[in-house]
Design an enzyme around this catalytic site. Structure first.
Site, PDB file in Angstrom:
ATOM      1  N   GLY A   1      -5.015 -19.628 -33.765  1.00  9.59           N
ATOM      2  CA  GLY A   1      -3.739 -20.021 -34.356  1.00  9.59           C
ATOM      3  C   GLY A   1      -2.585 -19.332 -33.675  1.00  9.59           C
ATOM      4  O   GLY A   1      -2.742 -18.260 -33.084  1.00  9.59           O
ATOM      5  N   GLU A   2      -1.417 -19.954 -33.756  1.00 13.98           N
ATOM      6  CA  GLU A   2      -0.244 -19.405 -33.088  1.00 13.98           C
ATOM      7  C   GLU A   2       1.008 -19.906 -33.786  1.00 13.98           C
ATOM      8  O   GLU A   2       1.056 -21.042 -34.263  1.00 13.98           O
ATOM      9  CB  GLU A   2      -0.241 -19.827 -31.622  1.00 13.98           C
ATOM     10  CG  GLU A   2       0.830 -19.171 -30.777  1.00 13.98           C
ATOM     11  CD  GLU A   2       0.667 -19.490 -29.296  1.00 13.98           C
ATOM     12  OE1 GLU A   2      -0.231 -20.295 -28.970  1.00 13.98           O
ATOM     13  OE2 GLU A   2       1.439 -18.952 -28.492  1.00 13.98           O
ATOM     14  N   GLY A   3       2.020 -19.067 -33.877  1.00 20.08           N
ATOM     15  CA  GLY A   3       3.271 -19.460 -34.509  1.00 20.08           C
ATOM     16  C   GLY A   3       4.362 -18.468 -34.198  1.00 20.08           C
ATOM     17  O   GLY A   3       4.234 -17.649 -33.278  1.00 20.08           O
ATOM     18  N   GLY A   4       5.453 -18.538 -34.982  1.00 21.22           N
ATOM     19  CA  GLY A   4       6.586 -17.664 -34.724  1.00 21.22           C
ATOM     20  C   GLY A   4       6.288 -16.198 -34.944  1.00 21.22           C
ATOM     21  O   GLY A   4       6.972 -15.330 -34.409  1.00 21.22           O
ATOM     22  N   PHE A   5       5.248 -15.887 -35.725  1.00 23.84           N
ATOM     23  CA  PHE A   5       4.894 -14.497 -36.021  1.00 23.84           C
ATOM     24  C   PHE A   5       4.115 -13.848 -34.897  1.00 23.84           C
ATOM     25  O   PHE A   5       4.092 -12.642 -34.751  1.00 23.84           O
ATOM     26  CB  PHE A   5       4.034 -14.443 -37.290  1.00 23.84           C
ATOM     27  CG  PHE A   5       2.803 -15.311 -37.202  1.00 23.84           C
ATOM     28  CD1 PHE A   5       1.683 -14.880 -36.523  1.00 23.84           C
ATOM     29  CD2 PHE A   5       2.781 -16.562 -37.776  1.00 23.84           C
ATOM     30  CE1 PHE A   5       0.558 -15.684 -36.417  1.00 23.84           C
ATOM     31  CE2 PHE A   5       1.663 -17.371 -37.683  1.00 23.84           C
ATOM     32  CZ  PHE A   5       0.554 -16.939 -36.999  1.00 23.84           C
ATOM     33  N   GLY A   6       3.402 -14.646 -34.112  1.00 25.59           N
ATOM     34  CA  GLY A   6       2.494 -14.123 -33.098  1.00 25.59           C
ATOM     35  C   GLY A   6       1.256 -14.992 -33.013  1.00 25.59           C
ATOM     36  O   GLY A   6       1.343 -16.213 -33.158  1.00 25.59           O
TER      37      GLY A   6
ATOM     38  N   VAL B   1      -3.155 -15.550 -33.867  1.00 29.97           N
ATOM     39  CA  VAL B   1      -4.318 -15.209 -34.688  1.00 29.97           C
ATOM     40  C   VAL B   1      -5.578 -15.437 -33.865  1.00 29.97           C
ATOM     41  O   VAL B   1      -5.745 -16.497 -33.256  1.00 29.97           O
ATOM     42  CB  VAL B   1      -4.379 -16.067 -35.971  1.00 29.97           C
ATOM     43  CG1 VAL B   1      -5.618 -15.698 -36.792  1.00 29.97           C
ATOM     44  CG2 VAL B   1      -3.124 -15.877 -36.806  1.00 29.97           C
TER      45      VAL B   1
ATOM     46  N   ASP C   1       6.604 -18.316 -50.304  1.00 30.30           N
ATOM     47  CA  ASP C   1       6.358 -19.042 -49.055  1.00 30.30           C
ATOM     48  C   ASP C   1       5.125 -19.934 -49.176  1.00 30.30           C
ATOM     49  O   ASP C   1       4.298 -19.997 -48.269  1.00 30.30           O
ATOM     50  CB  ASP C   1       6.197 -18.057 -47.897  1.00 30.30           C
ATOM     51  CG  ASP C   1       6.439 -18.724 -46.543  1.00 30.30           C
ATOM     52  OD1 ASP C   1       7.169 -19.740 -46.499  1.00 30.30           O
ATOM     53  OD2 ASP C   1       5.914 -18.239 -45.531  1.00 30.30           O
TER      54      ASP C   1
END
Length: 378
Positions: free
Chosen positions: A80-85, A87, A200
């Site tokens: 997984g990948e997103g604005g936080f970094g 996974v 959230d």
């Protein structure tokens, strides 16, 4: 996970397995949690912690241990990948278990404040429908969170990002997921003191185990709710566009009913298969709630709201009842929304009413002519 102010317009999303929403104007004051805030949370939630004898205190890991677990954060381990970094899926030799390891981007959307809040919340709270935090790493400037591994990914993966060859969720599984997610929210609202406002709730934050059992994840934005005669807590507006309650977006006043609204949006996504915000649709259909509200007024149109991927295989009465729950949750006036406990009661009943597609006729004609009914999920 990424956030934007709820009142802003939806920006273009990066095509990742997790939401790539953008968070704007994160102030420097958000980069730490005050001692008084941490103390309040610890003392206030200690009763919840003491009641859970099977609670597992989060472990601390070194960066080296987690690098080994993910084979030095190899691309093949990325899930997984997103604005936080990012996974990664990893194997913890010390505990002999597979885990999901979230490595926060140094310049990403989840700062030290959110990191500390998440560690604190998930260390103190324990429920079958909350993801289990195994541990964390705070070596130097490295910030990593280690969770139990959820093999089926997020609800979003099964509603909006369905890979080729993957079977869509059937009606029974959708109701099971909805009821379980509601139970997790009920625990936060009704079983802790003070209550916890999740803030959230969205499909990408509902993770699924190998039996489609749902667990809420990502507690970086969670807030302690109002106590005594207070009706709300005031806070800077944060969340994901399309899920935020209108009164929270306008005033910054956060209540338990703000979470109920967000849950209503998620329930609508589960029923309709549509995204909360979908810029690829025509103007009147881009916002899920705005599209649904006129349809709520005419029961004859309820069948038009069912996900076409269900191919008509759903119980009409169950569809009407689920839509009625969603409609109540997304009421504009927060005092008209139900308590999450009432939502749990309604959805638990719907989840218990197993639908057998082989014993009942296919509903409607929204799927392509000649399309054979899908087989039941095993």
């Amino acid at each position: 996970m990424g956030w934007i102010p709820c009142s802003g317009k939806s920006s273009g999303r990066n095509k990742t397995r997790r939401n790539g929403d953008h968070k704007l104007d994160r102030k420097s004051s958000d980069c730490s949690v005050s001692t008084s805030e941490k103390s309040r949370a610890k003392s206030s939630l200690s009763e919840s912690k003491s009641k859970g004898s099977d609670h597992i205190v989060a472990q601390t890991f070194t960066f080296s241990e987690l690098a080994t677990a993910t084979r030095n954060f190899r691309k093949e381990c990325l899930i997984g990948e997103g604005g936080f970094g990012r996974v990664y899926k990893g194997y913890l030799a010390s505990t002999s278990q597979t885990a999901a390891i979230k490595q926060l981007d140094h310049n990403g959307l989840q700062g030290n404040r959110e990191f500390l809040v998440e560690v604190l919340m998930l260390s103190l709270l324990h429920h079958p429908n909350l993801v289990n935090l195994i541990g964390y790493c705070a070596d130097g400037d490295q910030r990593l969170l280690v969770y139990e591994y959820m093999p089926l990914g997020s609800l979003e993966d099964h509603l909006h990002d369905i890979s080729p060859g993957k079977q869509p969720l059937d009606w029974n599984t959708r109701m099971k997921i909805a009821a379980g997610a509601a139970k997790g929210l009920e625990y936060l609202h009704d079983k802790t003191m003070p209550p916890v406002i999740y803030r959230d709730l969205k499909c990408s934050n509902i993770l699924l185990d190998d039996d489609y059992f749902p667990k809420l994840s990502d507690f970086g934005l969670a807030k302690l709710g109002p106590v005594g005669d207070k009706s709300h807590v005031s806070t800077r507006v944060m969340g994901t566009y399309g899920y935020c309650a209108p009164e929270y977006a306008m005033t910054g006043q956060l209540t338990l009913k703000s979470d109920v609204y967000s849950f209503g949006v998620v329930l609508l996504e589960i029923i309709t298969g549509r995204k909360a915000i979908d810029s690829s649709r025509s103007t009147g259909e881009q916002n899920l709630v705005a599209w649904a509200r006129p349809l709520f007024k005419d029961r004859r149109k309820f069948s038009q709201m069912a996900d076409p991927m269900l191919q008509g295989q759903y119980p009409p009465r169950g569809l009407y009842q689920a839509l009625a729950v969603a409609a109540m949750c997304v009421q504009e006036q927060p005092n008209l929304r139900p308590l999450i406990a009432d939502v749990v009661t309604a959805l638990s009943y719907l989840a218990s009413q197993k639908f057998d597609p082989l014993a009942q006729p296919v509903q409607g004609s929204l799927f392509a002519p000649g399309t054979p009914p899908r087989s039941k999920r095993v």
